[in-house]
Design a protein around this motif. Structure first.
Motif, mmCIF file in Angstrom:
data_model
loop_
_atom_site.group_PDB
_atom_site.id
_atom_site.type_symbol
_atom_site.label_atom_id
_atom_site.label_comp_id
_atom_site.label_asym_id
_atom_site.label_seq_id
_atom_site.Cartn_x
_atom_site.Cartn_y
_atom_site.Cartn_z
ATOM 1 N N UNK A 571 2.362 7.153 -7.137
ATOM 2 C CA UNK A 571 0.967 7.315 -6.700
ATOM 3 C C UNK A 571 0.692 8.766 -6.318
ATOM 4 N N UNK A 572 1.588 9.359 -5.541
ATOM 5 C CA UNK A 572 1.391 10.741 -5.114
ATOM 6 C C UNK A 572 1.402 11.672 -6.315
ATOM 7 N N UNK A 573 2.293 11.422 -7.267
ATOM 8 C CA UNK A 573 2.343 12.244 -8.482
ATOM 9 C C UNK A 573 1.006 12.205 -9.215
ATOM 10 N N UNK A 574 0.423 11.030 -9.316
ATOM 11 C CA UNK A 574 -0.870 10.905 -9.988
ATOM 12 C C UNK A 574 -1.978 11.632 -9.247
ATOM 13 N N UNK A 575 -1.969 11.522 -7.926
ATOM 14 C CA UNK A 575 -2.994 12.211 -7.131
ATOM 15 C C UNK A 575 -2.858 13.721 -7.287
ATOM 16 N N UNK A 576 -1.614 14.220 -7.249
ATOM 17 C CA UNK A 576 -1.389 15.655 -7.403
ATOM 18 C C UNK A 576 -1.859 16.147 -8.770
ATOM 19 N N UNK A 577 -1.621 15.360 -9.812
ATOM 20 C CA UNK A 577 -2.083 15.743 -11.134
ATOM 21 C C UNK A 577 -3.599 15.888 -11.166
ATOM 22 N N UNK A 586 -4.078 21.945 -2.247
ATOM 23 C CA UNK A 586 -3.504 20.783 -1.578
ATOM 24 C C UNK A 586 -2.067 21.064 -1.167
ATOM 25 N N UNK A 587 -1.710 20.534 -0.015
ATOM 26 C CA UNK A 587 -0.327 20.553 0.460
ATOM 27 C C UNK A 587 0.023 19.127 0.866
ATOM 28 N N UNK A 588 1.029 18.553 0.216
ATOM 29 C CA UNK A 588 1.504 17.214 0.537
ATOM 30 C C UNK A 588 2.879 17.327 1.184
ATOM 31 N N UNK A 589 3.007 16.900 2.421
ATOM 32 C CA UNK A 589 4.312 16.817 3.067
ATOM 33 C C UNK A 589 4.970 15.518 2.632
ATOM 34 N N UNK A 590 6.225 15.602 2.164
ATOM 35 C CA UNK A 590 6.885 14.379 1.715
ATOM 36 C C UNK A 590 8.400 14.538 1.753
ATOM 37 N N UNK A 591 9.056 13.435 2.089
ATOM 38 C CA UNK A 591 10.513 13.363 1.973
ATOM 39 C C UNK A 591 10.918 12.993 0.540
ATOM 40 N N UNK A 592 9.925 12.697 -0.291
ATOM 41 C CA UNK A 592 10.209 12.310 -1.677
ATOM 42 C C UNK A 592 9.806 13.423 -2.630
ATOM 43 N N UNK A 595 11.544 13.392 -6.057
ATOM 44 C CA UNK A 595 11.131 12.264 -6.888
ATOM 45 C C UNK A 595 9.697 12.444 -7.389
ATOM 46 N N UNK A 596 8.842 12.959 -6.519
ATOM 47 C CA UNK A 596 7.436 13.155 -6.916
ATOM 48 C C UNK A 596 7.349 14.207 -8.005
ATOM 49 N N UNK A 597 8.101 15.285 -7.856
ATOM 50 C CA UNK A 597 8.068 16.339 -8.872
ATOM 51 C C UNK A 597 8.539 15.802 -10.230
ATOM 52 N N UNK A 598 9.564 14.956 -10.187
ATOM 53 C CA UNK A 598 10.065 14.373 -11.429
ATOM 54 C C UNK A 598 9.033 13.474 -12.086
ATOM 55 N N UNK A 604 4.473 21.264 -10.381
ATOM 56 C CA UNK A 604 4.055 21.220 -8.981
ATOM 57 C C UNK A 604 5.051 22.033 -8.162
ATOM 58 N N UNK A 605 4.542 22.945 -7.403
ATOM 59 C CA UNK A 605 5.397 23.751 -6.541
ATOM 60 C C UNK A 605 5.985 22.879 -5.440
ATOM 61 N N UNK A 606 7.279 23.014 -5.213
ATOM 62 C CA UNK A 606 7.924 22.344 -4.078
ATOM 63 C C UNK A 606 8.422 23.433 -3.129
ATOM 64 N N UNK A 607 7.869 23.465 -1.939
ATOM 65 C CA UNK A 607 8.285 24.419 -0.908
ATOM 66 C C UNK A 607 9.132 23.699 0.117
ATOM 67 N N UNK A 608 9.980 24.428 0.810
ATOM 68 C CA UNK A 608 10.875 23.766 1.760
ATOM 69 C C UNK A 608 10.995 24.487 3.088
ATOM 70 N N UNK A 609 10.898 23.732 4.171
ATOM 71 C CA UNK A 609 11.237 24.251 5.489
ATOM 72 C C UNK A 609 12.721 24.024 5.652
ATOM 73 N N UNK A 610 13.459 25.094 5.536
ATOM 74 C CA UNK A 610 14.900 25.012 5.387
ATOM 75 C C UNK A 610 15.621 24.957 6.723
ATOM 76 N N UNK A 611 16.468 23.956 6.879
ATOM 77 C CA UNK A 611 17.377 23.903 8.023
ATOM 78 C C UNK A 611 18.583 24.757 7.695
#
Length: 667
Positions: A571-577, A586-592, A595-598, A604-611
């Motif tokens: 669903x999120x992949x479709x919305x982003x498209x 748009x910025x979507x925070x997700x733990x997936x 999977x969403x990028x795939x 779709x750019x995937x950014x990360x707040x890195x630990x």
């Protein structure tokens, strides 16, 4: 401004329009967002005035008021407004700040930016903030009723005109000079409006002034003084604010201050020695009479007791106190002593009254006829009381006219003085906000947003302890990161910067570049999986987002929580498209994120707040999202830590599985 124009303002109906039309210049007040002036309209509270002002501003800028397109977006605005209002001193400024709102209108944004650029130059010194504590919008004076003077006429038409022009005083119909003389005995001042009475010779303060109704404020200076007395403390506080701020008001502040210094809270003029002396004489009159009688009687009693006459003094005293021939006994045996006693009473009475010009009348209060005990003449005392009162009232009225003449022409300027002080508080609130949160004005240019050194004042820590964040997005992006790594606070920072920027205000960052968005949609994190109806409603909401050609900023926090993870990714992949194809950021925070990028058919750019690791069980995080980087999860970090520290084969195998499951990094 016509009723029709007023009613064109959203939320202003016929009754409200009628109330606003009673203002001197409702158009100017509405155009300026002048809450204080709007609130002067009958039945309009400060809160209502703020809402009307905001609606009028939107109407003027052709702003449909739909920028805040979700509940969370509205909450961000409420938080931003609260931070501003906390830095206002006056209630007025708190309400006035409500007229600042995030807008899609370029003209409205620039209007507030111009105001805010000047506001941040203001220096909010402690002395200035303390002085503002006493400033409030001006209040209308209480009803005035004047009882020491009247207006008289023999003409019925003039009588009706006078009743309308000067309702504060009694208006009397008279037929001749005798009627005027009767009024003069009951009033300190009688103002006769008929020229036919010119040259009238009656006792008392009678003035023939045929043109008096042309200047009713001169007949009733209390009308002017009541306004200034009611607002004395507010005006003096406003004067102090303007002096400290170095403004140049139209009002002569020194003259105003001097005039207000002479006003009492009830509108009377203080500081005049003559009025004070007359007041004291009136208040002390009965006590002065009693004291004077005591002085005379004590003296006469001593003389009688000590006098050597044909009968013993004590016997004589007994006879006198029984009233047996007192006048003849006093006249024959104690004439000199009685005269001395009466003279002592007169001196005591005159001395207590303390007014040389009333000495002659005061002395007559004790007559020549020998009596014991010595008694005053009540008719003389009452006449003295009347003359003292009339003298006081006439002088007080003259003083009122003098002070009112100084103040009458200053009323509009004095009102402007207060409004300037109140508006200064609005400016100082903006200045304090900008200083407290190290704000800068954003630039509106290009697409998306770019924030450098942004720090959110919404976090539950001291602002100085907030770590700065750098983040920018053009188009759509997924934001990944560990739990408690700051993903939600980053969304909040972005939303807050955009809200403040589109309010026309400075933002808490070292620098910021923003697109001028037409709407902000912020989907907050949902607690738990939604039922079928709520799930459908959420999808419909996103369906409306991708429709049309509005330039939106869409912030979404863990949308996957609304349903099962597998379905969520699709669903999120479709919305982003769909958002990628629209004119949205748009910025979507997700733990997936992986999977969403795939599942997404577009890049779709995937950014990360890195630990960066764990220290003493605490997560160490780089708060600024790393561009094009899928952040590691907290479980992966813990496994890595165990593999490095213990060297156990299980931990190494688990770590390899994490690596194998990772989608390839974007180029």
């Amino acid at each position: 401004m016509e009723f029709e124009e007023l009613e064109a303002i959203p939320g202003v109906g016929e009754k409200t329009a009628e109330r606003l039309a009673e203002l001197d210049d409702p158009e100017a007040a509405l155009s300026a967002g002048d809450v204080a002036t709007i609130a002067r309209a009958p039945g309009i509270s400060d809160g209502r005035a703020a809402r009307i002002a905001r609606a009028a501003i939107r109407h003027r800028h052709d702003d449909d008021g739909t920028f805040l397109a979700s509940e969370r977006a509205q909450e961000l605005y409420a938080s931003a407004l609260s931070l501003l209002q906390e830095r206002a001193v006056t209630d007025y400024a708190e309400k006035r700040l409500e007229t600042f709102y995030p807008s899609a209108s370029a003209s409205r944004i620039e209007e507030v930016r111009s105001f805010a650029r000047e506001a941040v130059k203001q220096e909010p010194t402690p002395e200035l903030l303390d002085a503002l504590e006493g400033v409030e919008p001006l209040s209308p004076p209480r009803d005035v009723r004047v009882r020491d003077r009247c207006v008289a006429t023999s003409d019925a038409e003039t009588f009706a005109e006078a009743q309308e022009a000067v309702p504060e005083v009694s208006v009397e119909l008279v037929e001749d000079a005798r009627g005027v003389a009767d009024l003069a005995r009951g009033y300190a001042t009688v103002i006769v409006l008929d020229e036919s009475f010119s040259g009238i010779d009656v006792e008392g303060d009678v003035r023939v002034e045929p043109t008096a109704l042309e200047s009713p404020a001169e007949i009733v200076p209390e009308r002017t003084l009541a306004f200034f007395a009611e607002n004395r403390d507010r005006l003096r506080a406003a004067a102090a604010v303007n002096r400290l701020a170095g403004t140049e008001p139209d009002c002569d502040v020194e003259t105003l201050d001097a005039a207000l210094e002479r006003l009492d809270a009830d509108g009377s003029v203080s500081g005049d020695k003559r009025v004070a002396a007359l007041n004291a004489a009136i208040e002390d009159l009965d006590a002065a009479v009693s004291m004077a009688e005591g002085v005379a009687n004590d003296r006469l009693r001593s003389a009688i007791e000590e006098r050597d006459v044909t009968i013993e003094g004590t016997d004589l005293l007994s006879l006198v106190e029984r009233g047996a021939g007192v006048d003849s006994l006093l006249e024959r045996e104690l004439a000199d002593e009685f005269d001395a006693a009466v003279e002592a009473a007169r001196e005591e009475f005159v001395g207590t009254i303390g007014l040389d010009d009333y000495e002659s009348l005061a002395r007559r209060a004790f007559g020549e006829e020998p009596t014991f005990p010595v008694e005053h003449d009540e008719r003389v005392v009452e006449r003295l009381r009347e003359e003292l009162t009339a003298d006081r009232d006439r002088r007080a009225a003259r003083l009122k006219r003098e002070v009112a003449a100084d103040l009458r022409e200053m009323r509009e300027a004095a009102a402007a003085l207060v409004e300037t002080a109140l508006e200064l508080d609005v400016e100082l609130a903006v200045s304090r906000f900008a200083r407290d949160f190290d704000c800068t004005f954003p630039e509106f240019d290009g697409k998306g947003f770019e924030i450098t050194g942004g720090r959110s004042p919404l976090l539950d820590v001291e602002f100085e302890a907030v770590e700065p964040v750098d983040y920018g997005v053009e188009g759509v992006a997924l934001l990944s990161g560990v739990n408690s790594g700051g993903k939600t606070s980053t969304l909040d920072l972005v939303g807050l910067v955009v809200v403040l920027g589109q309010m026309g205000l400075p933002v808490p960052a070292e620098s910021a570049r923003l697109e001028r968005f037409e709407a902000l949609h912020y989907q907050a994190k949902t607690q738990g999986t939604l039922d079928a109806g709520a799930f459908e409603s959420t999808l419909r909401e996103f369906g409306s987002l991708v429709a049309g050609d509005r330039t939106r900023l869409v912030l979404v926090d863990e949308l996957e929580s609304i349903t099962e993870p597998g379905a969520s990714a699709v669903i999120i992949a479709g919305i982003l498209e769909a958002l990628e194809e629209s004119d949205s950021t748009a910025v979507f925070v997700s733990h997936l994120a992986g999977e969403i990028r795939e599942a997404t058919a577009v890049d779709v750019t995937v950014d990360g707040i890195e630990a960066v690791g764990l220290k003493n069980g605490e997560l160490q995080v780089n708060r600024s999202p790393v561009k094009d980087h899928l952040a590691r999860s907290t479980p992966e970090l813990i496994v890595e830590k165990l593999a490095e520290e213990d060297g156990d084969e299980l931990y190494g195998e688990l770590l390899e599985k994490f690596e194998a499951e990772k989608p390839a990094e974007a180029d």
